[in-house]
Design a protein around this motif. Sequence first.
Motif, PDB file in Angstrom:
ATOM      1  N   LYS A 164      10.982  -7.008   1.054  1.00 21.80           N
ATOM      2  CA  LYS A 164      10.174  -6.067   0.501  1.00 21.80           C
ATOM      3  C   LYS A 164       8.813  -6.816  -0.274  1.00 21.80           C
ATOM      4  CE  LYS A 164      10.010  -1.787  -2.055  1.00 21.80           C
ATOM      5  NZ  LYS A 164      11.112  -0.970  -2.258  1.00 21.80           N
ATOM      6  N   VAL A 165       7.661  -6.508  -0.746  1.00 20.41           N
ATOM      7  CA  VAL A 165       6.766  -7.376  -1.435  1.00 20.41           C
ATOM      8  C   VAL A 165       6.398  -6.015  -2.289  1.00 20.41           C
ATOM      9  CG1 VAL A 165       4.573  -8.337  -1.859  1.00 20.41           C
ATOM     10  CG2 VAL A 165       6.819  -9.001   0.131  1.00 20.41           C
ATOM     11  N   LYS A 166       6.414  -6.474  -3.547  1.00 11.54           N
ATOM     12  CA  LYS A 166       6.371  -4.878  -4.712  1.00 11.54           C
ATOM     13  C   LYS A 166       4.902  -5.510  -5.215  1.00 11.54           C
ATOM     14  CE  LYS A 166       7.705  -2.222  -7.939  1.00 11.54           C
ATOM     15  NZ  LYS A 166       7.848  -3.110  -9.468  1.00 11.54           N
ATOM     16  N   LEU A 167       3.906  -4.379  -5.071  1.00 11.17           N
ATOM     17  CA  LEU A 167       2.851  -4.507  -5.885  1.00 11.17           C
ATOM     18  C   LEU A 167       3.089  -5.036  -7.078  1.00 11.17           C
ATOM     19  CD1 LEU A 167      -0.689  -4.126  -5.427  1.00 11.17           C
ATOM     20  CD2 LEU A 167      -0.714  -2.401  -6.262  1.00 11.17           C
ATOM     21  N   ASN A 168       2.091  -6.167  -7.441  1.00 10.88           N
ATOM     22  CA  ASN A 168       2.556  -6.162  -9.472  1.00 10.88           C
ATOM     23  C   ASN A 168       1.379  -5.274 -10.485  1.00 10.88           C
ATOM     24  OD1 ASN A 168       1.145  -7.258 -11.190  1.00 10.88           O
ATOM     25  ND2 ASN A 168       0.506  -9.563 -10.680  1.00 10.88           N
ATOM     26  N   GLU A 169       1.871  -4.779 -11.559  1.00  7.10           N
ATOM     27  CA  GLU A 169       1.210  -4.046 -11.841  1.00  7.10           C
ATOM     28  C   GLU A 169      -0.210  -3.979 -12.629  1.00  7.10           C
ATOM     29  OE1 GLU A 169       2.002  -0.190 -12.401  1.00  7.10           O
ATOM     30  OE2 GLU A 169       3.865  -0.696 -10.828  1.00  7.10           O
ATOM     31  N   ASN A 170      -0.026  -4.993 -13.019  1.00  6.05           N
ATOM     32  CA  ASN A 170      -1.459  -5.084 -13.120  1.00  6.05           C
ATOM     33  C   ASN A 170      -2.238  -5.250 -12.062  1.00  6.05           C
ATOM     34  OD1 ASN A 170      -0.507  -6.141 -15.826  1.00  6.05           O
ATOM     35  ND2 ASN A 170      -0.411  -7.804 -15.168  1.00  6.05           N
ATOM     36  N   ALA A 171      -2.310  -5.959 -10.908  1.00  8.01           N
ATOM     37  CA  ALA A 171      -2.756  -5.523  -9.553  1.00  8.01           C
ATOM     38  C   ALA A 171      -3.252  -3.897  -9.746  1.00  8.01           C
ATOM     39  CB  ALA A 171      -2.459  -6.448  -8.137  1.00  8.01           C
ATOM     40  N   LYS A 172      -2.478  -2.790  -9.648  1.00  4.93           N
ATOM     41  CA  LYS A 172      -2.615  -1.885  -9.583  1.00  4.93           C
ATOM     42  C   LYS A 172      -3.268  -1.762 -10.454  1.00  4.93           C
ATOM     43  CE  LYS A 172       0.417   2.260  -9.109  1.00  4.93           C
ATOM     44  NZ  LYS A 172       1.861   2.756  -9.789  1.00  4.93           N
ATOM     45  N   ARG A 173      -3.186  -1.664 -11.711  1.00  9.81           N
ATOM     46  CA  ARG A 173      -4.086  -1.314 -12.662  1.00  9.81           C
ATOM     47  C   ARG A 173      -5.687  -1.587 -12.139  1.00  9.81           C
ATOM     48  NH1 ARG A 173       0.176  -1.255 -16.171  1.00  9.81           N
ATOM     49  NH2 ARG A 173       0.308  -3.148 -15.967  1.00  9.81           N
ATOM     50  N   ALA A 174      -6.171  -2.619 -11.704  1.00 16.69           N
ATOM     51  CA  ALA A 174      -7.545  -3.290 -11.237  1.00 16.69           C
ATOM     52  C   ALA A 174      -7.695  -2.438 -10.568  1.00 16.69           C
ATOM     53  CB  ALA A 174      -7.191  -4.873 -10.544  1.00 16.69           C
ATOM     54  N   ILE A 175      -6.922  -1.894  -9.047  1.00 16.51           N
ATOM     55  CA  ILE A 175      -7.484  -1.326  -8.097  1.00 16.51           C
ATOM     56  C   ILE A 175      -7.529   0.391  -8.495  1.00 16.51           C
ATOM     57  CG2 ILE A 175      -6.797  -0.161  -6.016  1.00 16.51           C
ATOM     58  CD1 ILE A 175      -4.789  -2.212  -5.396  1.00 16.51           C
ATOM     59  N   LEU A 176      -6.984   0.684  -9.283  1.00 18.72           N
ATOM     60  CA  LEU A 176      -7.002   1.946  -9.762  1.00 18.72           C
ATOM     61  C   LEU A 176      -8.352   1.970 -11.217  1.00 18.72           C
ATOM     62  CD1 LEU A 176      -3.442   3.507 -10.509  1.00 18.72           C
ATOM     63  CD2 LEU A 176      -5.131   3.615  -8.579  1.00 18.72           C
ATOM     64  N   LYS A 177      -8.335   1.274 -11.807  1.00 15.48           N
ATOM     65  CA  LYS A 177      -9.472   1.628 -12.790  1.00 15.48           C
ATOM     66  C   LYS A 177     -11.261   0.638 -12.148  1.00 15.48           C
ATOM     67  CE  LYS A 177      -9.731  -1.041 -16.346  1.00 15.48           C
ATOM     68  NZ  LYS A 177      -9.569  -2.238 -17.495  1.00 15.48           N
TER      69      LYS A 177
END
Lengths: 324, 324
Positions: A164-177
């Motif tokens: 299982k490979v989890k999305l980095n929170e900072n990457a998630k924020r970048a995608i959402l923004k």
Amino acid sequence: MKNIVNIGGGTGRYTVLSGLKNIPNISLTALVTMADDGGSTGVLMDELGVLPPGDVRQCLVALSEHSDVVRKLMNYRFENGGLGGHNFGNIFLAALEKVTGDFAKGVEIASEILKVKGKVIPITKDRAKLSVSFLNGKSAEGENRIDHMNLQKSGVDNIFYKDKVKLNENAKRAILKADYIILGPGDYFTSIIPNLIVNGFKEAFKKSKAKIILPINLTNKKGHTTHWKVSDYVKFMEKYLEKPVDFILVNTEMPSKEQIKKYKIKEGDDVLVEDDFKDSRVIRGSLLSHASIVSNKADKLADTRSFIRHDSEKLAECINKIIS
Amino acid sequence: MKNIVNIGGGTGRYTVLSGLKNIPNISLTALVTMADDGGSTGVLMDELGVLPPGDVRQCLVALSEHSDVVRKLMNYRFENGGLGGHNFGNIFLAALEKVTGDFAKGVEIASEILKVKGKVIPITKDRAKLSVSFLNGKSAEGENRIDHMNLQKSGVDNIFYKDKVKLNENAKRAILKADYIILGPGDYFTSIIPNLIVNGFKEAFKKSKAKIILPINLTNKKGHTTHWKVSDYVKFMEKYLEKPVDFILVNTEMPSKEQIKKYKIKEGDDVLVEDDFKDSRVIRGSLLSHASIVSNKADKLADTRSFIRHDSEKLAECINKIIS
């Protein structure tokens, strides 16, 4: 200030980032797969237990506003002894991970030292072993191995991570923004998809209101996308994303006969991606680079991996027209 | 703005530079011997044909005004694989020499990246193989080897370089412009003298109007300066310099019994340098560090090489009183 996210790999990514760096009033983020396991990167991962530094290094160099010599330093490859085969930049990132205990934190510090314009964010903080299963029931492991396989011959059933490979929170924020997400250029199976299959990516991507820009690769990759046309790239990507793309960038200029000839030796026939897609989302233009490739031992990337490539300024200009 | 030059080595040098860094209105230059050939430095020299980076790295870290993590990075020592045993900072300097084709230029760029206050200048741009000849007719080669020899047993006839080693022009300029030259602390035979015997050094030194400050080492080095007293250090140095020194800094505070005990195991009896020198040039004071040594894998220097050491602030304060 527009938020732009790029997902890609290799020379294509280097080109698009180098161009976008010079556009004012954008906040640029490069998301980087952690699936790379070949060459210097693979050795450092095995010997030191670090995450793969190679792709991150390339992004850092593309976005660095430091002097040429510092950018050369990052790509410098040692030739002899115990360091032989390693890029200095890879060693730099490995040491930073060791000192900080956190690869992503190390990348932040490297970005500061290298005066990077924008952000380089690992798509995950987990070790990510890329796997592929085929229609004939067989499977294979390792990004570098998959990169060199003929995937089309066996027929790909699924591309996935073993663990299982989890999305980095900072990457998630970048995608959402993000206001715009640029997918490519880059190898589809080993550079782009490894980002999209990280746990949590698809959810974040669906939530994101970003417009999607798809610069179509200039050339097909042998055994991966042989015979693909523009419509194949679009359909494939939309199936993966479960979302339509908004802008499709297609080059209209033919490379030189000499370039095509050189390419055919490695990639076989149907090197160029045929423009078959009649759709109002397509933006056509001359996006081809006319720069002669300078042979540069320190920058193997520029030297060997691509001769037919996007012009970073033309590509950036085309993207700038969309976003401004 | 006073121009201060330091010549020294090892922990003592690290201490004096760390302290002097915080004194305002001085221009600080560290001159660094190129004779080091041990450990990680020796391997990089052999395998990559570079000049020795180890001592330069220590000076850069001492004078860096970058964050703690960047300074830690420079001292970080890889533990496994092909990089095992190498300090990151040594690899950094080796790569910079390769990219620029000039060690001294590489040090300049490293100084910029590390936000170094002052200048770090190699005493020579030539490869410098340190040699010693003994009174019994025998001789030995290599700084690291000489460092571990009992020189007093055989009696030193001469210390010299096998090949001609020329003073770096930038080092010459620093000597000629200096208002004060601080000689030490550091090992006499392997850190300080290797600077003084470079071709052209003595001439530049004679021309220089700089006042000479001699911080006497706190401890004697076994087989090199065993039994030496303050007067021995002064006489030895003046004989080499062919010039009297102007200020002699002598510590008056006794280290703890525990520290002395630890030291005696390695260095034998007469560890402490006896203060026998009645001279108006001597400045006495408490210069001893009371900081407990934190065991730090990344900084082998602080960890193992010295337990009885100068306090960087006290030493800098003492020097500041002289120069202001």
